[in-house]
Design an enzyme around this catalytic site. Structure first.
Site, PDB file in Angstrom:
ATOM      1  CG  HIS A  13      -1.834   1.178   1.302  1.00 26.73           C
ATOM      2  ND1 HIS A  13      -3.155   1.056   1.664  1.00 26.73           N
ATOM      3  CD2 HIS A  13      -1.649   2.497   1.052  1.00 26.73           C
ATOM      4  CE1 HIS A  13      -3.737   2.247   1.640  1.00 26.73           C
ATOM      5  NE2 HIS A  13      -2.836   3.154   1.277  1.00 26.73           N
ATOM      6  CG  HIS A  15      -0.739   7.110  -0.938  1.00 18.97           C
ATOM      7  ND1 HIS A  15      -1.977   7.291  -1.512  1.00 18.97           N
ATOM      8  CD2 HIS A  15      -0.956   6.399   0.199  1.00 18.97           C
ATOM      9  CE1 HIS A  15      -2.903   6.719  -0.754  1.00 18.97           C
ATOM     10  NE2 HIS A  15      -2.309   6.163   0.286  1.00 18.97           N
ATOM     11  CG  LEU A  16       5.000   5.536  -5.802  1.00 19.88           C
ATOM     12  CD1 LEU A  16       5.327   4.708  -7.043  1.00 19.88           C
ATOM     13  CD2 LEU A  16       6.273   5.937  -5.074  1.00 19.88           C
ATOM     14  NE  ARG A  17       0.745  11.951  -2.140  1.00 19.35           N
ATOM     15  CZ  ARG A  17      -0.263  11.555  -1.368  1.00 19.35           C
ATOM     16  NH1 ARG A  17      -1.295  10.906  -1.862  1.00 19.35           N
ATOM     17  NH2 ARG A  17      -0.252  11.820  -0.075  1.00 19.35           N
ATOM     18  CG  ASN A  41      -4.983   8.642  -3.082  1.00 20.16           C
ATOM     19  OD1 ASN A  41      -3.942   8.145  -3.501  1.00 20.16           O
ATOM     20  ND2 ASN A  41      -5.065   9.211  -1.886  1.00 20.16           N
ATOM     21  CE  LYS A  99      -7.933   2.327  -0.843  1.00 24.62           C
ATOM     22  NZ  LYS A  99      -6.775   2.288   0.016  1.00 24.62           N
ATOM     23  CG  HIS A 136      -9.888   4.346   3.710  1.00 23.09           C
ATOM     24  ND1 HIS A 136      -8.691   4.994   3.912  1.00 23.09           N
ATOM     25  CD2 HIS A 136     -10.709   4.762   4.711  1.00 23.09           C
ATOM     26  CE1 HIS A 136      -8.787   5.776   4.982  1.00 23.09           C
ATOM     27  NE2 HIS A 136     -10.006   5.654   5.482  1.00 23.09           N
ATOM     28  CG  HIS A 174      -5.019   2.081   6.026  1.00 27.29           C
ATOM     29  ND1 HIS A 174      -6.339   1.937   6.343  1.00 27.29           N
ATOM     30  CD2 HIS A 174      -4.970   2.889   4.953  1.00 27.29           C
ATOM     31  CE1 HIS A 174      -7.055   2.626   5.480  1.00 27.29           C
ATOM     32  NE2 HIS A 174      -6.262   3.214   4.620  1.00 27.29           N
ATOM     33  CG  LEU A 219      -7.481  10.568   7.812  1.00 30.23           C
ATOM     34  CD1 LEU A 219      -8.254  11.316   6.740  1.00 30.23           C
ATOM     35  CD2 LEU A 219      -8.307  10.434   9.086  1.00 30.23           C
ATOM     36  CG  ASP A 247      -1.598   4.709   4.017  1.00 24.50           C
ATOM     37  OD1 ASP A 247      -1.606   5.187   2.867  1.00 24.50           O
ATOM     38  OD2 ASP A 247      -2.476   4.947   4.868  1.00 24.50           O
ATOM     39  CG  HIS A 251       0.144  15.352   2.062  1.00 28.12           C
ATOM     40  ND1 HIS A 251      -0.786  15.623   1.089  1.00 28.12           N
ATOM     41  CD2 HIS A 251      -0.298  14.242   2.697  1.00 28.12           C
ATOM     42  CE1 HIS A 251      -1.749  14.719   1.132  1.00 28.12           C
ATOM     43  NE2 HIS A 251      -1.481  13.860   2.102  1.00 28.12           N
ATOM     44  CB  ALA A 263      -4.702  12.684   6.511  1.00 28.36           C
TER      45      ALA A 263
HETATM   46  N1  OTD Z   1      -4.103   8.112   4.600  1.00 28.72           N
HETATM   47  N2  OTD Z   1      -3.179   9.998   3.641  1.00 28.72           N
HETATM   48  C1  OTD Z   1      -3.433   9.536   2.379  1.00 28.72           C
HETATM   49  C2  OTD Z   1      -4.006   8.340   2.201  1.00 28.72           C
HETATM   50  C3  OTD Z   1      -4.080   7.462   3.341  1.00 28.72           C
HETATM   51  O1  OTD Z   1      -6.109   6.408   3.844  1.00 28.72           O
HETATM   52  C4  OTD Z   1      -5.055   6.373   3.220  1.00 28.72           C
HETATM   53  O2  OTD Z   1      -4.765   5.432   2.482  1.00 28.72           O
HETATM   54  C5  OTD Z   1      -3.025  10.376   1.265  1.00 28.72           C
HETATM   55  O3  OTD Z   1      -2.478  11.436   1.523  1.00 28.72           O
HETATM   56  O4  OTD Z   1      -3.211   9.957   0.100  1.00 28.72           O
HETATM   57  C6  OTD Z   1      -3.554   9.308   4.733  1.00 28.72           C
HETATM   58  O5  OTD Z   1      -3.400   9.781   5.854  1.00 28.72           O
HETATM   59 ZN    ZN Z   2      -3.146   5.066   1.663  1.00 26.78          ZN
HETATM   60 ZN    ZN Z   3      -6.880   4.583   3.204  1.00 31.90          ZN
END
Ligand code: OTD
Ligand code: ZN
Ligand code: ZN
Length: 345
Positions: A13, A15-17, A41, A99, A136, A174, A219, A247, A251, A263
């Protein structure tokens, strides 16, 4: 000095943006990890197989020369998602999971699912073709306390969905509560859970005691200590239903350090050092390989990596930057609040 050799880990899991941020963070993952499940996302989200193919190309183009890293792509489930597109993406080998973001649950989740009924045709197709759904697991209604959102999700969304469609493979991502751990442990089949690095280390005090600490805000939000202990027990147990999903969610600092901060916690760079520390504290170094390198591949139906990495416990603390510089701006690195002595060598 002590060495621990494990199969090369994967991150289930991540996030690479995109753009400058992608180029700024990817090396911190590809240095240690062979593969990662890439979260969809983005703005706008990765909804179709064509979106995922294009995003995959941007990721591959950003991998530093010499690193071997495979991004495993996911699709962002929306009310408009086509079952045929999902199936075609899966059959081509591109799409490894879909997802589910309850609308409003986390960063860039507003295009997510408002009512599970609208997603049933896609979910039924996924059950048929054996494609996992990553979830999620939080409800979003304003009358549910943020610390209870995972437990309420299990009761009101996840459990009913599993009864309605028992053949669907579900990853509860998560996991942050004892409720989540217990629910996964009682399931007989088709349910597994990922656990982040930071939820093994912080409880909610990290965010709130001694001033508000935005870099510990993510989160699902970190919970009470008894939940953290349940996560540690699950992760270090060797139980094949639990595996690593960092996760890691970068940011830039100005978006974290403000009146309404984003978050997300950035852990890619020091995750393996943090995990070795946690597993050693739990007298479970022999279970680290299962958690980080074996259980995830088994769940997603791919072979574990052939290569290995060596973790070495050294006398001097491992040095890693407090922030990384990306083309998008500075990103603060997760501070576990203790020195790390396990280095990846
Ligand atoms: N939680 N921030 C992000 C995603 C996750 O719920 C998540 O997977 C994010 O910034 O994309 C976070 O706190
Ligand atoms: Zn995430
Ligand atoms: Zn999530």
């Amino acid at each position: 000095m002590q060495d621990l050799v494990i199969r090369r880990p994967d991150d289930w899991h991540l996030h690479l943006r995109d753009g400058d941020m992608l180029r700024g963070v990817i090396a911190d993952t590809s240095r240690h990890f062979a593969r990662a499940i890439i979260m969809p996302n983005l703005v706008p989200p990765v909804v179709t197989s064509a979106d995922a193919a294009a995003y995959r190309e941007r990721i591959v183009a950003a991998i530093p020369a010499g690193d071997r890293f495979e991004p495993l792509m996911t699709l962002y489930l929306t009310a408009g998602t086509s079952p045929d597109d999902v199936e075609a993406g899966h059959k081509s080998g591109l799409v490894k999971a879909v997802k589910l973001y309850p609308a409003g649950a986390t960063t860039n989740s507003h295009s997510g699912v408002r009512n599970i009924d609208e997603a049933m045709p896609v979910l039924e197709r996924m059950a048929k073709i054996g494609l996992p759904l990553c979830v999620h697991g939080e409800v979003t209604s304003s009358d549910v306390d943020i610390f209870d959102r995972e437990a309420v999700f299990i009761e009101t969304v996840l459990d009913p969905l599993r009864k309605r469609l028992p053949e669907l493979k579900l990853t509860m991502e998560h996991v942050t509560t004892k409720d989540g751990v217990d629910y996964i442990k009682t399931s007989k089949a088709n349910l597994a859970g990922s656990i982040t690095t930071h939820h093994l280390i912080i409880n909610r005090n990290a965010i709130l005691v001694g001033g508000i600490k935005p870099h510990y805000y993510c989160l699902p939000v970190a919970k009470r200590e008894n939940h953290r202990l349940a996560l540690r027990a699950a992760a270090t147990s060797g139980d094949a239903r639990f595996f690593l999903g960092t996760d890691s969610a970068p940011h830039v600092d100005p978006l974290k350090e403000c009146a309404c901060g984003c978050a997300g916690i950035y852990t890619s760079i020091n995750t393996m050092s943090c995990l070795a520390h946690v597993f050693e504290e739990e007298n479970a170094l022999d279970k680290l390989e299962a958690f980080a390198s074996l259980n995830g591949p088994a769940w997603y139906g791919v072979p574990a990596n052939d290569e290995t990495i060596t973790l070495r416990k050294q006398v001097d603390a491992v040095s890693y930057p407090a922030k990384i510089d990306t083309g998008a701006g500075p990103v603060t690195v997760f501070d576990p609040m203790f020195p790390l002595h396990w280095a990846v060598v």
